[in-house]
Design a protein around this motif. Structure first.
Motif, PDB file in Angstrom:
ATOM      1  N   ARG A 284      44.534  36.110  59.072  1.00 28.07           N
ATOM      2  CA  ARG A 284      44.250  36.512  57.717  1.00 28.07           C
ATOM      3  C   ARG A 284      43.409  37.298  57.497  1.00 28.07           C
TER       4      ARG A 284
ATOM      5  N   ARG B   6      44.298  41.055  58.523  1.00 28.91           N
ATOM      6  CA  ARG B   6      45.196  41.563  57.229  1.00 28.91           C
ATOM      7  C   ARG B   6      44.557  42.207  56.271  1.00 28.91           C
TER       8      ARG B   6
ATOM      9  N   LEU C 224      49.218  40.659  50.004  1.00 28.67           N
ATOM     10  CA  LEU C 224      48.861  39.695  51.044  1.00 28.67           C
ATOM     11  C   LEU C 224      49.102  38.144  50.702  1.00 28.67           C
TER      12      LEU C 224
ATOM     13  N   MET D 230      47.503  36.604  48.394  1.00 24.58           N
ATOM     14  CA  MET D 230      46.244  35.745  48.327  1.00 24.58           C
ATOM     15  C   MET D 230      45.945  35.844  46.808  1.00 24.58           C
TER      16      MET D 230
END
Length: 197
Positions: free
Chosen positions: A138, A141, A161, A163
């Motif tokens: 994570r 990325r 992503l 998120m």
């Protein structure tokens, strides 16, 4: 983006693309290119891999255009496809290169002409690659996206992503802190300069 494309909805653009309208295709790519690039770059170790995943994503859209049910979900579909294509390519690359960092190091160019600086830079780059590879997927990325697309908004990063928008800033700080700690554990640039003398 063309003036006509600016005012078309996604559904209209998709219909026009289905009928072979090249201008509509360009408008569609212009509208969604940033989020697709952010996603492929986040999940790709090298620019070349990201470009391959980018092309595969758009090819997949062209091949599956007739299967899209909700035009407004296109951005999410593209991000998901970009992620899958990038991860598929990464798996293939890992089988080719067990270390997984060969491509990253190959992208770095030293144009100073100073052999000593080039050697120092090479060692620092190797340490950075080692420290970076120790971060969570994570973190890798997130930092990749922020490095290759510094102009991307938190909204775009969030979409690329998956998120929460509000967690991006704090997560970035934690990831950078972790990277600094790992770099420190591997040694500093001053250590290299002392040994080079």
């Amino acid at each position: 983006m063309t003036e006509q494309g600016q005012f078309c909805g996604t559904a209209v653009l998709l219909r026009r693309v289905a009928f072979g309208d090249e201008r509509a295709w360009r408008d569609l790519v212009d509208r969604n290119g940033g989020v697709v690039w952010g996603a492929v770059r986040a999940y790709s170790a090298t620019r070349a891999d990201a470009e391959d995943a980018w092309q595969a994503t758009w090819l997949s859209l062209a091949e599956n255009l007739h299967r899209l049910r909700d035009a407004e979900a296109l951005s999410g579909w593209l991000v998901t496809t970009a992620r899958r294509e990038s991860l598929r390519l990464a798996r293939t690359r890992r089988r080719e290169s067990p270390a997984g960092v060969d491509g990253v190091l190959a992208e770095i160019v030293d144009d100073t002409g100073d052999p000593e600086r080039a050697a120092l830079r090479s060692v620092l780059t190797t340490r950075l690659a080692q420290a970076f590879s120790q971060l969570s997927d994570r973190c890798q990325r997130l930092l990749r996206v922020m490095a290759v697309a510094p102009e991307a908004s938190y909204e775009q990063i969030s979409t690329a992503l998956g998120m929460a928008r509000g967690s991006i800033g704090p997560k970035k700080q934690r990831c950078l802190h972790a990277l600094r700690e790992r770099m420190s554990a591997l040694g500093s640039a001053e250590d290299l300069e002392v040994t080079a003398v």
